[in-house]
Design an enzyme around this catalytic site. Structure first.
Site: not given
Ligand code: 5GP
Ligand code: ZN
Length: 112
Positions: A6, A9, A32, A48, A88, A99, A101
């Protein structure tokens, strides 16, 4: 508690170096990597949990810490006073990291 595969994590444990905007016993805040608004933070519980659907009563401190952290961020800077908080839940809704968020979005006019 942490999952080996993850990404969040790994960020929480420091395995992947990352700078935290804020943190406390229950959550961290990072920028982000692909911001959708001028200020786009992720509020991430230190435990987690895959998504909102997987929360249990035992997770109530993490759940409340997310909202209180959003309030703290909002109060920290005038440009963050108005914000959108979104999580989401599931691939259909755009979840890509499993995970839990919350996206803290600010600094843009959002019409949807
Ligand atoms: P989701 O698509 O699950 O709603 O949001 C995941 C978010 O995590 C995305 O907006 C993506 O840009 C961000 N993200 C993915 N990997 C990383 C990372 O390694 N570091 C950071 N800071 N953001 C990440
Ligand atoms: Zn996690």
């Amino acid at each position: 508690m942490a999952l080996d595969n993850c990404i969040f994590c790994k960020i929480i444990s420091g395995t992947i170096p990352s700078s935290f905007i804020a943190q406390n016993d229950h959550v961290i805040v990072i920028k982000d990597i692909s911001p959708k608004t001028p200020s786009h933070f992720l509020i991430i519980p230190k435990k987690h949990i895959a998504d909102v659907s997987c929360l249990t009563a035992d997770d109530r401190e993490y759940a409340s810490a997310i909202l209180l952290m959003a309030q703290q961020l909002s109060h920290s800077n005038e440009s963050l006073r108005e914000f959108r908080l979104v999580s989401n839940n599931g691939t259909t809704m755009g979840q890509s990291v499993f995970h839990i968020h919350f996206h803290f979005l600010a600094g843009a006019h959002l019409s949807f």
